[in-house]
Structures are given as structure tokens and as C-alpha cells.
Design a protein around this motif. Structure first.
Motif: not given
Length: 113
Positions: A8, A17, A19, A21, A68-69, A71, A80, A82, A84
Motif C-alpha cells: 500500500g 492520504s 492506507r 495493509s 494515523f489510525t 485497525s 491496516y 490509515q 492522513n
């Protein structure tokens, strides 16, 4: 054999952004906390984010909090990240990690105009 495969990454402009993986195999993914690390050129590898096995607890480096997130999808054995509002200083090779599992090859993230 336990394995982690990151994907990714890419080139993105500042403010953009991405994401990331990380596909896990060879171990019981749902029982393990997962983390993302990064290593910029000439710098040591640093922890970016950590997520508990249940997904209920997260930790973030101060430099990425609010942008950042992390998950996970335990049904897909995937974690993941994410990202931004990316900044040039986020440029690095990003790795996912779980205890006792070898490092993967990482995925390159370059933030540049």
C-alpha cells in the motif's frame, strides 16, 4: 511459518492520504497485538502505532496522533494503517510487526511535492 507482508505504500503529496495493509499468516493473528513501525533514511526504526488483539486498545507515537489510525480485520488476518494529512517527515519504510514474527520487507512511503 509465520510471515508478514506489507503493501500500500507509494508516492503522495503533502496533505495526502494512504492506507497501508499487512497480511499475516502462519500464526494465530486474532490472539496477537499488532504494531506498525517505520524507518527513515539514516534513522532508527521507531514505533508508530500499536493495536491490541481485540482491537479495543491503541497507542500512537506523538508525531502521528490525530493523523494515523491503526485497525485490524481478524477475519482477514490483516492489520491496516490509515495515514492522513501526510507530511514529508512521514517518509520512511513502514513495517508491521507482531511478537516472535520476523520482520517483513516493508513498504516505502514517500511524501513529496
Amino acid at each position: 511459518q509465520a510471515r508478514l507482508v506489507e503493501s500500500g505504500g507509494g508516492l503522495v503529496q503533502p496533505g495526502g492520504s494512504l492506507r497501508l495493509s499487512c497480511a499475516a499468516s502462519g500464526f494465530t493473528f486474532s490472539n496477537r497485538a499488532m504494531s506498525w513501525y517505520r524507518q527513515a533514511p539514516g534513522k532508527e526504526r521507531e514505533s508508530v502505532a500499536t493495536l491490541s488483539s481485540s482491537g479495543s486498545t491503541t497507542q500512537y507515537a506523538d508525531s502521528v496522533k490525530g493523523r494515523f489510525t491503526i485497525s485490524r480485520d481478524n477475519a482477514k488476518n490483516t492489520v491496516y494503517l490509515q495515514m492522513n494529512t501526510l507530511k514529508p517527515e512521514d517518509t520512511a519504510v513502514y513495517y508491521c510487526k507482531s511478537a516472535f514474527v520476523p520482520w517483513g520487507q516493508g513498504t516505502q512511503v514517500t511524501v513529496s511535492s
